[in-house]
Design an enzyme around this catalytic site. Structure first.
Site, PDB file in Angstrom:
ATOM      1  N   SER A 294      39.169  54.740  26.510  1.00  0.00           N
ATOM      2  CA  SER A 294      38.145  55.751  26.281  1.00  0.00           C
ATOM      3  C   SER A 294      36.895  55.504  27.140  1.00  0.00           C
ATOM      4  O   SER A 294      36.960  55.546  28.359  1.00  0.00           O
ATOM      5  CB  SER A 294      37.806  55.784  24.785  1.00  0.00           C
ATOM      6  OG  SER A 294      37.001  56.869  24.452  1.00  0.00           O
ATOM      7  N   ASP A 305      36.757  54.734  41.502  1.00  0.00           N
ATOM      8  CA  ASP A 305      36.663  55.894  42.395  1.00  0.00           C
ATOM      9  C   ASP A 305      35.467  55.818  43.322  1.00  0.00           C
ATOM     10  O   ASP A 305      35.534  56.287  44.463  1.00  0.00           O
ATOM     11  CB  ASP A 305      36.598  57.186  41.577  1.00  0.00           C
ATOM     12  CG  ASP A 305      37.939  57.554  40.941  1.00  0.00           C
ATOM     13  OD1 ASP A 305      38.884  56.750  41.060  1.00  0.00           O
ATOM     14  OD2 ASP A 305      38.038  58.635  40.326  1.00  0.00           O
ATOM     15  N   LYS A 319      43.198  56.907  27.319  1.00  0.00           N
ATOM     16  CA  LYS A 319      42.586  57.897  26.419  1.00  0.00           C
ATOM     17  C   LYS A 319      41.499  58.633  27.198  1.00  0.00           C
ATOM     18  O   LYS A 319      40.369  58.171  27.303  1.00  0.00           O
ATOM     19  CB  LYS A 319      41.997  57.240  25.177  1.00  0.00           C
ATOM     20  CG  LYS A 319      41.402  58.242  24.186  1.00  0.00           C
ATOM     21  CD  LYS A 319      40.883  57.533  22.940  1.00  0.00           C
ATOM     22  CE  LYS A 319      40.271  58.527  21.965  1.00  0.00           C
ATOM     23  NZ  LYS A 319      38.981  59.080  22.446  1.00  0.00           N
TER      24      LYS A 319
END
Length: 394
Positions: A294, A305, A319
């Site tokens: 999460s 990224d 999640k």
């Protein structure tokens, strides 16, 4: 049950019927008539309970049951109706303080209550409960028939009250019974220190994301004088997530200003959560594992990224959806999945997880050295150190 109580129930039912009919009209227009039988069935069952059921039933019990059943029918394990007790406990967790014994449960096996860790200096830690212990009974309640949320609720309670846990310890092939007195559990979510044996490497562990985690991290970085270190190891293993905005604040220290996460609602509307201008600009390695979930995946995904750090460990939990808590009357609430999130590269990780840059599994039965006290590091932490040193020496 008195007639006045039943009149109150029917008032609730009438309101529900009006709302449902309005929603159905907006959604399907002329098809409403096809679904009226469902609403009639609800009224029929209520009337049967009123006229035929042997035991007394309170109006609150019926209304709570109806709402819970409606939310459960969604088939979403993250959407749930919470009564006043459950809601209060959730708020305590979000704000980082509650009455309990100090046990963190594992996500690994949803059918067992496996102890992930105990919080230092809490009743569970003092009683000798260990990672890997399986909780089989809580005050004589068999845990095989209850959810993890219900088990957590049973272990929590007012400070000064007692709770008895029966745990099975696989390493000793025996069951132990321990009675503990609940205390106020204040959960520090961020801890930082020089890595043992490596005074120029900062080691930071974040155990969860509560509303204060961003502030805690800022204080830890300041007290450590983070700029004197050559690099940082951020440990997000066993971090099950938490508050979204806290994750964005934390990520802001480890990525440059720009997108941290995209939130996409049911209509496709996108909200961009951007990093604040607090980037510490240090070589960085992030430890992740199968229980990094999460909000912890939001931070990990942003670092991956935005290419400000290297992920070491195993694939994360996966999640990638966001829940919103809607407060209702009488201290109750409903938690609903309201959006999904995408990493800065617009990648959805829900049910997929994040693959680390460097794959390292722990040997079976070996525990991770979270917050290590000496230089006997587990293979993941040892690899993280070597990876960071290589970055520093480039």
């Amino acid at each position: 049950m008195g007639e006045r109580n039943w009149r109150k129930i029917w008032q609730h039912v009438a309101i529900v019927l009006v709302i449902v009919l309005a929603l159905m009209s907006a959604a399907v227009g002329g098809a409403v008539a096809l679904n009226v039988d469902h609403l009639g069935r609800l009224a029929q069952v209520l009337e049967l309970i009123h006229s035929q059921y042997l035991e007394k039933v309170s109006g609150d019990q019926l209304v709570d049951g109806a709402i819970k059943g409606m939310v459960d029918s969604l088939g979403d394990p993250y959407s749930t109706y919470m009564d006043a007790s459950d809601n209060r406990q959730l708020m305590d967790l979000i704000y980082g303080q509650f009455g309990g014994v100090g046990i963190v449960l594992s996500l690994k096996d949803p059918n067992k209550l496996i102890v992930l860790q105990t919080i230092k200096n809490t009743p569970a830690a003092k009683a000798g409960i260990l990672p890997g212990d399986v909780i089989v009974k809580i005050d004589n309640v068999d845990t095989s028939s209850i959810s993890q949320d219900k088990a957590v609720a049973l272990m929590r309670g007012d400070p000064g009250t007692k709770v008895t846990l029966e745990v099975y310890r696989e390493s000793e092939k025996k069951t132990l019974t321990m009675t503990m007195t609940r205390e106020n559990i204040s959960v520090p979510t961020v801890e930082g220190e020089p890595l043992p044996g490596q005074p120029d490497i900062a080691y930071i562990d974040i155990s969860q994301f509560s509303t204060d985690t961003g502030t805690e991290l800022a204080q830890v970085l300041k007290s450590m004088d983070i700029q004197k270190y050559k690099g940082v190891i951020l440990d997000l293993r066993y971090n099950h997530g938490g508050e979204l905005n806290a994750a964005v604040k934390v990520a802001s220290y480890f990525v440059t200003p720009g997108p941290v996460v995209y939130i996409v609602d049911k209509d496709g509307h996108v909200t961009t959560k951007n990093a604040e201008n607090t980037y510490i600009n240090k070589p960085l390695v992030v430890l992740v594992n199968e229980e990094t979930a999460s909000a912890a995946e939001i931070v990990s995904g942003a670092i991956r990224d935005r290419k400000t750090g290297t992920l070491v460990g195993v694939k994360t939990f996966g999640k990638g959806i966001v829940q919103t808590i809607f407060q209702l009357d009488s201290g109750t609430s409903v938690k609903l999945t309201t959006a999904k999130y995408l990493t800065p590269d617009k990648i959805s990780i829900n049910k997929k997880g994040i693959e680390p840059d460097v794959q390292v599994k722990l040997p079976k039965g070996e525990n991770a050295t979270v917050l290590p006290l000496d230089t006997n590091f587990d293979p993941q932490l040892a690899t993280a150190l070597r990876t960071l040193q290589a970055k520093i020496n480039r």
